[in-house]
Motif scaffolding. Structure first.
Motif, PDB file in Angstrom:
ATOM      1  N   THR A 128      25.784  23.711  -5.773  1.00  0.00           N
ATOM      2  CA  THR A 128      24.844  23.536  -4.558  1.00  0.00           C
ATOM      3  C   THR A 128      25.593  22.151  -3.793  1.00  0.00           C
ATOM      4  N   PHE A 129      26.159  22.949  -2.752  1.00  0.00           N
ATOM      5  CA  PHE A 129      26.940  22.028  -1.647  1.00  0.00           C
ATOM      6  C   PHE A 129      26.039  21.179  -0.901  1.00  0.00           C
ATOM      7  N   SER A 130      26.407  19.845  -1.075  1.00  0.00           N
ATOM      8  CA  SER A 130      25.707  19.101  -0.110  1.00  0.00           C
ATOM      9  C   SER A 130      25.613  19.144   1.183  1.00  0.00           C
ATOM     10  N   GLU A 131      24.578  18.295   1.770  1.00  0.00           N
ATOM     11  CA  GLU A 131      24.609  18.643   3.100  1.00  0.00           C
ATOM     12  C   GLU A 131      25.928  18.096   4.014  1.00  0.00           C
ATOM     13  N   GLU A 132      26.391  17.050   3.620  1.00  0.00           N
ATOM     14  CA  GLU A 132      27.685  16.603   4.030  1.00  0.00           C
ATOM     15  C   GLU A 132      28.578  17.377   3.852  1.00  0.00           C
ATOM     16  N   GLU A 133      28.965  18.084   2.644  1.00  0.00           N
ATOM     17  CA  GLU A 133      29.981  19.114   2.431  1.00  0.00           C
ATOM     18  C   GLU A 133      29.759  20.233   3.188  1.00  0.00           C
ATOM     19  N   ARG A 134      28.565  20.808   3.409  1.00  0.00           N
ATOM     20  CA  ARG A 134      28.499  21.866   4.490  1.00  0.00           C
ATOM     21  C   ARG A 134      28.898  21.518   5.720  1.00  0.00           C
ATOM     22  N   LYS A 135      28.502  20.378   6.170  1.00  0.00           N
ATOM     23  CA  LYS A 135      28.984  20.167   7.607  1.00  0.00           C
ATOM     24  C   LYS A 135      30.436  19.896   7.781  1.00  0.00           C
ATOM     25  N   GLU A 136      31.055  19.262   6.691  1.00  0.00           N
ATOM     26  CA  GLU A 136      32.558  19.134   6.704  1.00  0.00           C
ATOM     27  C   GLU A 136      33.418  20.266   6.737  1.00  0.00           C
ATOM     28  N   ILE A 137      32.774  21.225   5.994  1.00  0.00           N
ATOM     29  CA  ILE A 137      33.509  22.581   5.689  1.00  0.00           C
ATOM     30  C   ILE A 137      33.401  23.176   7.020  1.00  0.00           C
ATOM     31  N   ASN A 138      32.251  23.044   7.706  1.00  0.00           N
ATOM     32  CA  ASN A 138      32.013  23.887   9.013  1.00  0.00           C
ATOM     33  C   ASN A 138      33.063  23.248  10.024  1.00  0.00           C
ATOM     34  N   SER A 139      33.353  21.878   9.855  1.00  0.00           N
ATOM     35  CA  SER A 139      34.294  21.186  10.974  1.00  0.00           C
ATOM     36  C   SER A 139      35.922  21.477  10.692  1.00  0.00           C
ATOM     37  N   ILE A 140      36.037  22.027   9.582  1.00  0.00           N
ATOM     38  CA  ILE A 140      37.514  22.502   9.003  1.00  0.00           C
ATOM     39  C   ILE A 140      37.563  23.911   9.215  1.00  0.00           C
ATOM     40  N   ILE A 141      36.401  24.698   9.008  1.00  0.00           N
ATOM     41  CA  ILE A 141      36.501  26.065   9.084  1.00  0.00           C
ATOM     42  C   ILE A 141      35.277  26.553   9.934  1.00  0.00           C
ATOM     43  N   PRO A 142      35.347  26.741  11.283  1.00  0.00           N
ATOM     44  CA  PRO A 142      34.303  26.982  12.294  1.00  0.00           C
ATOM     45  C   PRO A 142      33.431  28.304  11.799  1.00  0.00           C
ATOM     46  N   TYR A 143      34.302  29.001  11.256  1.00  0.00           N
ATOM     47  CA  TYR A 143      33.562  30.236  10.785  1.00  0.00           C
ATOM     48  C   TYR A 143      32.727  30.372   9.972  1.00  0.00           C
ATOM     49  N   TYR A 144      32.625  29.373   9.028  1.00  0.00           N
ATOM     50  CA  TYR A 144      31.619  29.002   7.851  1.00  0.00           C
ATOM     51  C   TYR A 144      30.779  28.203   8.305  1.00  0.00           C
ATOM     52  N   VAL A 145      29.419  28.575   8.295  1.00  0.00           N
ATOM     53  CA  VAL A 145      28.168  28.099   8.647  1.00  0.00           C
ATOM     54  C   VAL A 145      27.372  27.829   7.536  1.00  0.00           C
ATOM     55  N   GLU A 146      26.332  27.001   7.756  1.00  0.00           N
ATOM     56  CA  GLU A 146      25.503  26.716   6.595  1.00  0.00           C
ATOM     57  C   GLU A 146      24.229  27.965   6.034  1.00  0.00           C
ATOM     58  N   SER A 147      24.268  28.107   4.845  1.00  0.00           N
ATOM     59  CA  SER A 147      23.642  29.343   4.298  1.00  0.00           C
ATOM     60  C   SER A 147      22.989  29.061   3.045  1.00  0.00           C
ATOM     61  N   LEU A 148      22.039  29.711   2.586  1.00  0.00           N
ATOM     62  CA  LEU A 148      21.294  29.580   1.328  1.00  0.00           C
ATOM     63  C   LEU A 148      21.327  30.715   0.447  1.00  0.00           C
ATOM     64  N   ILE A 149      21.887  30.631  -0.680  1.00  0.00           N
ATOM     65  CA  ILE A 149      21.575  31.677  -1.785  1.00  0.00           C
ATOM     66  C   ILE A 149      20.190  31.677  -2.433  1.00  0.00           C
ATOM     67  N   PRO A 150      19.260  32.072  -2.252  1.00  0.00           N
ATOM     68  CA  PRO A 150      17.889  31.810  -2.668  1.00  0.00           C
ATOM     69  C   PRO A 150      17.649  32.131  -4.029  1.00  0.00           C
ATOM     70  N   ALA A 151      16.723  31.169  -4.694  1.00  0.00           N
ATOM     71  CA  ALA A 151      16.576  31.371  -6.097  1.00  0.00           C
ATOM     72  C   ALA A 151      16.085  32.765  -6.534  1.00  0.00           C
ATOM     73  N   GLY A 152      16.564  33.305  -7.531  1.00  0.00           N
ATOM     74  CA  GLY A 152      16.459  34.666  -8.032  1.00  0.00           C
ATOM     75  C   GLY A 152      17.221  35.646  -7.435  1.00  0.00           C
ATOM     76  N   THR A 153      18.107  35.285  -6.716  1.00  0.00           N
ATOM     77  CA  THR A 153      19.302  36.365  -6.073  1.00  0.00           C
ATOM     78  C   THR A 153      19.828  36.906  -7.349  1.00  0.00           C
ATOM     79  N   TYR A 154      20.292  35.786  -8.448  1.00  0.00           N
ATOM     80  CA  TYR A 154      20.765  36.098  -9.729  1.00  0.00           C
ATOM     81  C   TYR A 154      19.631  35.720 -10.654  1.00  0.00           C
ATOM     82  N   GLN A 155      19.246  36.771 -11.595  1.00  0.00           N
ATOM     83  CA  GLN A 155      18.023  36.430 -12.494  1.00  0.00           C
ATOM     84  C   GLN A 155      18.223  35.047 -13.216  1.00  0.00           C
TER      85      GLN A 155
END
Length: 334
Positions: free
Chosen positions: A227-254
């Motif tokens: 689980t990427f932290s909020e800080e990591e998600r924001k930093e990744i977006n800053s270095i790779i603007p094409y990547y935005v915050e997202s979520l893989i919901p519980a149960g996507t994989y059993q």
């Protein structure tokens, strides 16, 4: 450059070839169209197959209004397994593929000659449609937890296949955090196998959920998702603007019973500038046909997110004139 044709399409081609011997006029009117996808365990591969089916209408097929294919008359689209985004951008630009799926980062950087494409601008690629978000997965052995991305230092880490957009992004992330890991270039199938065998400590892969290879891994050895932290998600977006915050919901994989905050990039369908305008117009029209909607909804979990309303969302390269003609007709382009 070698590509692998999706098995059921290859079998279909063989059947059509036999029919062509019996009815030469059919063979004469047939046009093959190669769509680059990705590895067999990922999402590009099945989605590419669905799109190929939707836009195909081989000679002799029943008419659309009589329950037959609503694709382009005479067209046989072929889903080809490749190393994904970067490989597809390169091959389409060079005329070795007719179309392909690729992440928005690879598409935009390729067209502009940036990132991995510095000094090798891919000015021949054009957009057909934005498709769906591709979530970044950082997969760990069952029972394993990381305090942060920096805990990957010194570990054996799969960084996706050479020629994939995932690998480009992952190496940018590792460099940003100054993480010195033992990096292995592995496709999704190799990554899951080596994780299951204990040969690697983690691997990255980005794509539309769920991955067939991870479903299988979850039913056998099991796995965890970081689980990427909020800080990591924001930093990744800053270095790779094409990547935005997202979520893989519980149960996507059993086996994953918790929500997984992550980042995502859009998957897109591109083609070459030299593809005939009328052909691409008909292909785009077939892609958004109401019968294609049924195929996408039933064929893959990510297919439901491929909708006309977002066909031009995040598109940063020129749209092919044929696709542009269609989008003007439906009011997406004024």
């Amino acid at each position: 450059m070698k590509f692998r044709i999706r098995a059921f399409v290859a079998a279909f081609i063989a059947i059509v070839g036999i029919a062509g011997i019996i009815a030469p006029s059919y063979a004469q009117d047939m046009k093959f169209w190669r769509i680059g996808t990705g590895g067999a365990g990922g999402t590009y591969y099945p989605i590419g197959g669905l799109i190929a089916n939707a836009i195909s209408n081989p000679p002799g097929s029943r008419a659309c209004d009589k329950g037959g294919s609503c694709g382009v008359p005479g067209l046989v689209a072929i889903a080809v397994s490749t190393n994904a985004s970067v490989a597809n951008v390169n091959a389409i630009d060079a005329g070795q593929l007719d179309a392909g799926l690729a992440g928005a980062q690879s598409v935009t950087q390729g067209f502009n000659g940036e990132g991995k494409f510095v000094g090798a601008k891919k000015s021949n690629i054009r957009m057909i449609a934005n498709l769906y978000p591709e979530d970044m997965h950082l997969v760990l052995p069952k029972g394993t937890k990381l305090g942060s991305l920096k805990d990957l230092a010194g570990k054996k880490v799969g960084v996706a296949a050479a020629g994939s957009g995932t690998q480009v992004s992952v190496r940018m992330i590792l460099k940003h955090y100054d993480i010195k890991a033992d990096e292995l270039e592995l496709n999704l199938g190799q990554s899951t196998q080596r994780l299951a065998d204990g040969q690697i400590d983690a691997f990255f892969y980005a794509g539309g959920t769920p991955f067939a290879a991870l479903i299988q891994l979850g039913s056998t050895k099991g796995f965890e998702l970081y689980t990427f932290s909020e800080e990591e998600r924001k930093e990744i977006n800053s270095i790779i603007p094409y990547y935005v915050e997202s979520l893989i919901p519980a149960g996507t994989y059993q086996n994953i019973t918790y929500d997984v905050p992550t980042v995502a990039v859009s998957g897109q369908l591109i083609t070459g500038v030299n593809q005939p305008e009328e052909l691409v117009y008909e292909i785009t029209k077939a892609l958004w046909n109401k019968n294609t909607r049924k195929l996408l909804d039933k064929g893959h979990a990510k297919g439901k997110q491929i909708v006309l309303e977002t066909a031009l969302k995040g598109v940063l390269i020129p749209v092919h004139p044929g696709a542009e003609k269609f989008y003007k007709e439906v009011g997406l382009i004024k």
